[in-house]
Scaffold this motif. Structure first.
Motif, mmCIF file in Angstrom:
data_model
loop_
_atom_site.group_PDB
_atom_site.id
_atom_site.type_symbol
_atom_site.label_atom_id
_atom_site.label_comp_id
_atom_site.label_asym_id
_atom_site.label_seq_id
_atom_site.Cartn_x
_atom_site.Cartn_y
_atom_site.Cartn_z
ATOM 1 N N VAL A 100 0.862 -1.168 0.000
ATOM 2 C CA VAL A 100 0.000 0.000 0.000
ATOM 3 C C VAL A 100 0.906 1.228 0.000
ATOM 4 O O VAL A 100 1.931 1.254 0.682
ATOM 5 N N VAL A 101 0.545 2.229 -0.811
ATOM 6 C CA VAL A 101 1.321 3.463 -0.878
ATOM 7 C C VAL A 101 0.875 4.335 0.291
ATOM 8 O O VAL A 101 -0.322 4.596 0.462
ATOM 9 N N ILE A 102 1.834 4.798 1.117
ATOM 10 C CA ILE A 102 1.475 5.559 2.316
ATOM 11 C C ILE A 102 1.801 7.042 2.188
ATOM 12 O O ILE A 102 1.506 7.812 3.088
ATOM 13 N N ALA A 103 2.378 7.459 1.054
ATOM 14 C CA ALA A 103 2.678 8.878 0.848
ATOM 15 C C ALA A 103 2.709 9.175 -0.650
ATOM 16 O O ALA A 103 3.022 8.303 -1.456
ATOM 17 N N SER A 136 17.005 2.406 -3.680
ATOM 18 C CA SER A 136 15.953 2.168 -2.676
ATOM 19 C C SER A 136 14.586 2.588 -3.201
ATOM 20 O O SER A 136 13.836 3.312 -2.547
ATOM 21 N N THR A 137 14.270 2.134 -4.408
ATOM 22 C CA THR A 137 12.976 2.440 -5.004
ATOM 23 C C THR A 137 12.300 1.158 -5.478
ATOM 24 O O THR A 137 12.950 0.142 -5.678
ATOM 25 N N VAL A 138 10.977 1.245 -5.652
ATOM 26 C CA VAL A 138 10.199 0.134 -6.179
ATOM 27 C C VAL A 138 9.263 0.662 -7.266
ATOM 28 O O VAL A 138 8.936 1.845 -7.296
ATOM 29 N N LYS A 139 8.853 -0.239 -8.169
ATOM 30 C CA LYS A 139 7.821 0.081 -9.155
ATOM 31 C C LYS A 139 6.603 -0.747 -8.780
ATOM 32 O O LYS A 139 6.680 -1.962 -8.663
ATOM 33 N N ASN A 190 9.065 5.150 -10.398
ATOM 34 C CA ASN A 190 9.677 4.694 -9.145
ATOM 35 C C ASN A 190 9.026 5.373 -7.946
ATOM 36 O O ASN A 190 8.691 6.558 -7.995
ATOM 37 N N ILE A 191 8.874 4.608 -6.888
ATOM 38 C CA ILE A 191 8.399 5.111 -5.598
ATOM 39 C C ILE A 191 9.437 4.723 -4.567
ATOM 40 O O ILE A 191 9.928 3.594 -4.566
ATOM 41 N N ASP A 192 9.775 5.642 -3.681
ATOM 42 C CA ASP A 192 10.757 5.336 -2.647
ATOM 43 C C ASP A 192 10.203 4.253 -1.722
ATOM 44 O O ASP A 192 9.007 4.214 -1.433
#
Length: 163
Positions: free
Chosen positions: A12-15, A33-36, A64-66
């Motif tokens: 879940v994306v929290i920000a 330190s990122t994810v797709k 990318n999301i940290d």
């Protein structure tokens, strides 16, 4: 550096602009330190045409999301949770803090179920097909033996002694 998020995890994306939305992790970049995440943080890429088979245009793909902006969803309790390191059968595993279930065991079980579903039943062969295959194999071995016999022996060069 080791990350708590792995490819295939539900998070879940929290920000950020997609806060509160969930998705599956497509790739992890440990250096940055990122994810797709599938369907989240969609970015438009402009592609130049490279020929008639590869037309140009605008493509959307996940950006990318940290890692600090996503949280793993535990498959057993279905809650967003932090991860604790645990040990199971002498191996390191990721453990849900809220319910204590292993996060890695669920993923392995899901992968095994997917592989079992992909396996096709064995094909049934008839006796005629088996006999035909055996005949072809025997013909090939006979032909290979004949070609080996026909090859001439290599000529040996002799060195003349000079006086």
């Amino acid at each position: 550096m080791s990350l708590n998020v792995k490819t295939g995890d539900n998070v879940v994306v929290i920000a950020g602009k997609d806060k509160g939305k969930t998705g599956r992790v497509l790739s992890v970049n440990t250096a940055k330190s990122t994810v797709k995440v599938e369907g989240r943080n969609m970015v438009t890429k402009h592609v130049k045409p490279r020929g008639p088979q590869q037309p140009g245009g605008k493509n959307t793909e996940p950006g990318n999301i940290d890692v600090s902006n996503v949280q793993i969803i535990c498959p057993s309790c279905n809650k967003a949770t932090r991860v604790r390191a645990g040990e199971s059968d002498g191996k390191k595993v990721r453990v849900c803090i809220k319910c204590g279930a292993s996060l890695d065991a669920k993923m392995k079980a899901d992968k095994k179920k997917g592989k079992d579903a992909e396996k096709k039943p064995a094909k049934k062969t008839t006796k005629k097909k088996e006999e035909a295959v055996e005949e072809v194999k025997t013909e090939e071995t006979v032909e290979s033996a004949e070609t080996k016999e026909k090859k001439p022996a290599a000529k040996k060069k002799t060195v003349k002694e000079s006086k």
